[in-house]
Design a protein around this motif. Structure first.
Motif, PDB file in Angstrom:
ATOM      1  N   GLN A  27       0.816  -1.205   0.000  1.00 20.25           N
ATOM      2  CA  GLN A  27       0.000   0.000   0.000  1.00 20.25           C
ATOM      3  C   GLN A  27       0.854   1.261   0.000  1.00 20.25           C
ATOM      4  OE1 GLN A  27      -3.198   0.049  -0.532  1.00 20.25           O
ATOM      5  NE2 GLN A  27      -3.307   2.293  -0.439  1.00 20.25           N
ATOM      6  N   ILE A  30       1.969   1.802  -3.524  1.00 21.51           N
ATOM      7  CA  ILE A  30       0.847   2.285  -4.326  1.00 21.51           C
ATOM      8  C   ILE A  30       0.608   3.771  -4.074  1.00 21.51           C
ATOM      9  CG2 ILE A  30      -1.683   2.195  -4.543  1.00 21.51           C
ATOM     10  CD1 ILE A  30      -0.553  -0.055  -6.058  1.00 21.51           C
ATOM     11  N   GLU A  31       0.643   4.168  -2.796  1.00 18.30           N
ATOM     12  CA  GLU A  31       0.372   5.569  -2.456  1.00 18.30           C
ATOM     13  C   GLU A  31       1.456   6.494  -3.006  1.00 18.30           C
ATOM     14  OE1 GLU A  31      -0.170   5.569   1.750  1.00 18.30           O
ATOM     15  OE2 GLU A  31      -2.147   4.593   1.646  1.00 18.30           O
ATOM     16  N   LEU A  33       3.194   5.919  -5.741  1.00 17.62           N
ATOM     17  CA  LEU A  33       2.950   5.989  -7.181  1.00 17.62           C
ATOM     18  C   LEU A  33       1.727   6.848  -7.491  1.00 17.62           C
ATOM     19  CD1 LEU A  33       3.829   4.999  -9.998  1.00 17.62           C
ATOM     20  CD2 LEU A  33       2.299   3.041  -9.684  1.00 17.62           C
ATOM     21  N   ARG A  34       0.728   6.803  -6.605  1.00 16.49           N
ATOM     22  CA  ARG A  34      -0.492   7.564  -6.832  1.00 16.49           C
ATOM     23  C   ARG A  34      -0.218   9.065  -6.922  1.00 16.49           C
ATOM     24  NH1 ARG A  34      -3.480   4.203  -8.075  1.00 16.49           N
ATOM     25  NH2 ARG A  34      -4.324   3.303  -6.158  1.00 16.49           N
ATOM     26  N   ARG A  36       2.350  10.438  -8.323  1.00 14.91           N
ATOM     27  CA  ARG A  36       2.788  10.670  -9.699  1.00 14.91           C
ATOM     28  C   ARG A  36       1.623  10.520 -10.669  1.00 14.91           C
ATOM     29  NH1 ARG A  36       7.828   6.949 -10.830  1.00 14.91           N
ATOM     30  NH2 ARG A  36       7.800   8.196 -12.754  1.00 14.91           N
ATOM     31  N   GLU A  37       0.734   9.535 -10.413  1.00 14.29           N
ATOM     32  CA  GLU A  37      -0.419   9.346 -11.288  1.00 14.29           C
ATOM     33  C   GLU A  37      -1.329  10.572 -11.277  1.00 14.29           C
ATOM     34  OE1 GLU A  37      -1.114   4.507 -11.285  1.00 14.29           O
ATOM     35  OE2 GLU A  37      -2.133   5.729  -9.778  1.00 14.29           O
ATOM     36  N   LYS A  38      -1.548  11.141 -10.091  1.00 16.81           N
ATOM     37  CA  LYS A  38      -2.398  12.330 -10.012  1.00 16.81           C
ATOM     38  C   LYS A  38      -1.750  13.519 -10.714  1.00 16.81           C
ATOM     39  CE  LYS A  38      -4.924  11.052  -5.817  1.00 16.81           C
ATOM     40  NZ  LYS A  38      -5.220  11.380  -4.411  1.00 16.81           N
ATOM     41  N   THR A  41      -2.355  13.019 -14.330  1.00 20.18           N
ATOM     42  CA  THR A  41      -3.729  13.368 -14.685  1.00 20.18           C
ATOM     43  C   THR A  41      -3.902  14.877 -14.772  1.00 20.18           C
ATOM     44  OG1 THR A  41      -4.616  11.362 -13.662  1.00 20.18           O
ATOM     45  CG2 THR A  41      -6.144  13.194 -13.967  1.00 20.18           C
TER      46      THR A  41
END
Length: 254
Positions: A27, A30-31, A33-34, A36-38, A41
């Motif tokens: 987790q 994942i957080e 990486l999130r 960078r994903e945001k 976006t």
């Protein structure tokens, strides 16, 4: 029934695996990486905002296309809506179905239901860069129902200054009877039409293509010569379900 290679490799040599950790450690990764994903976006939103602020160039509204009822104009292709997105399908005249463009076949297969586009006053159509009758038989073989026209009568003017014979995605806007081009892209830009790669990019092994930045030992042979990543058994991958269904891929006139 035409024989075809398997879609998936099935049992074969073992592939390396990602490291195994506990749920908390997973987790945390994942957080991280999130974040960078945001950011990705938000940057995509910013690019879209810049795209909406682009100037436009007028295109002759009476440029000729060919459709099921014969000649029509670029303006006619709007079907009365305010905007038009046209995909310029590459065409290899005189080639059989297996010899047609695998990339164009891939992206065109994925644009199906147009109702949401229509609800935003947008028409979508394929502008094939080959003759109408021959290319229409390919459309019928593939089972596509999107509007299909030949751009051959005007393709040099429609794609002026660009490489004719290459895939293009072009956006148009009309103001009354006047037509304007607002945006265009090509090559990997047409991945906007795709969902398969978008989903594949979420998986542990990704696209499995040579150019990708993957951990050592990861499978990366999908685009290794002589096969193209969008071909299997000598034909575009999306053709195989049609062959299995018994459809004829003969493009010669009846």
């Amino acid at each position: 029934m035409t024989e075809h290679p398997q879609y998936a490799n099935g049992p074969g040599p073992a592939w390396p695996l990602p490291p195994v950790v506990d749920r908390a450690a997973h987790q945390a990764e994942i957080e991280a990486l999130r974040v960078r994903e945001k950011a990705h976006t938000r940057e995509g939103d910013a690019i879209a905002a810049a795209r909406r602020r682009l100037p436009m160039v007028e295109v002759p509204a009476d440029l000729e296309l060919t459709g099921p009822d014969g000649p029509l104009t670029l303006l006619d292709a709007f079907e009365g809506r305010r905007q038009l997105i046209a995909y310029y399908f590459m065409w290899h005249e005189g080639h059989d179905a297996a010899g047609q463009c695998e990339g164009c076949t891939w992206v065109t297969t994925q644009v199906q239901d147009l109702s949401f586009l229509h609800s935003r006053d947008i028409t979508y159509a394929v502008f094939c860069q080959g003759p109408y009758e021959e290319s229409r038989r390919y459309r019928d073989f593939m089972g596509w129902e999107v509007p299909w026209y030949s751009a051959l009568p005007s393709v040099d003017e429609l794609l002026v200054g660009r490489r004719v014979g290459m895939m293009h995605l072009v956006c148009y806007l009309r103001d009354g009877d006047r037509v304007y081009e607002t945006y265009w892209t090509t090559l990997r830009g047409v991945e906007q039409m795709d969902y398969s790669y978008a989903l594949i990019d979420l998986t542990a092994y990704g696209r499995q293509e040579l150019w990708e930045d993957s951990p050592p030992g990861w499978p990366q042979e999908r685009d290794a010569p002589p096969e193209h990543p969008m071909r299997l058994g000598g034909r575009p991958i999306s053709q195989w379900p049609r062959i299995e269904a018994g459809r004829s891929d003969d493009l010669t006139p009846p």
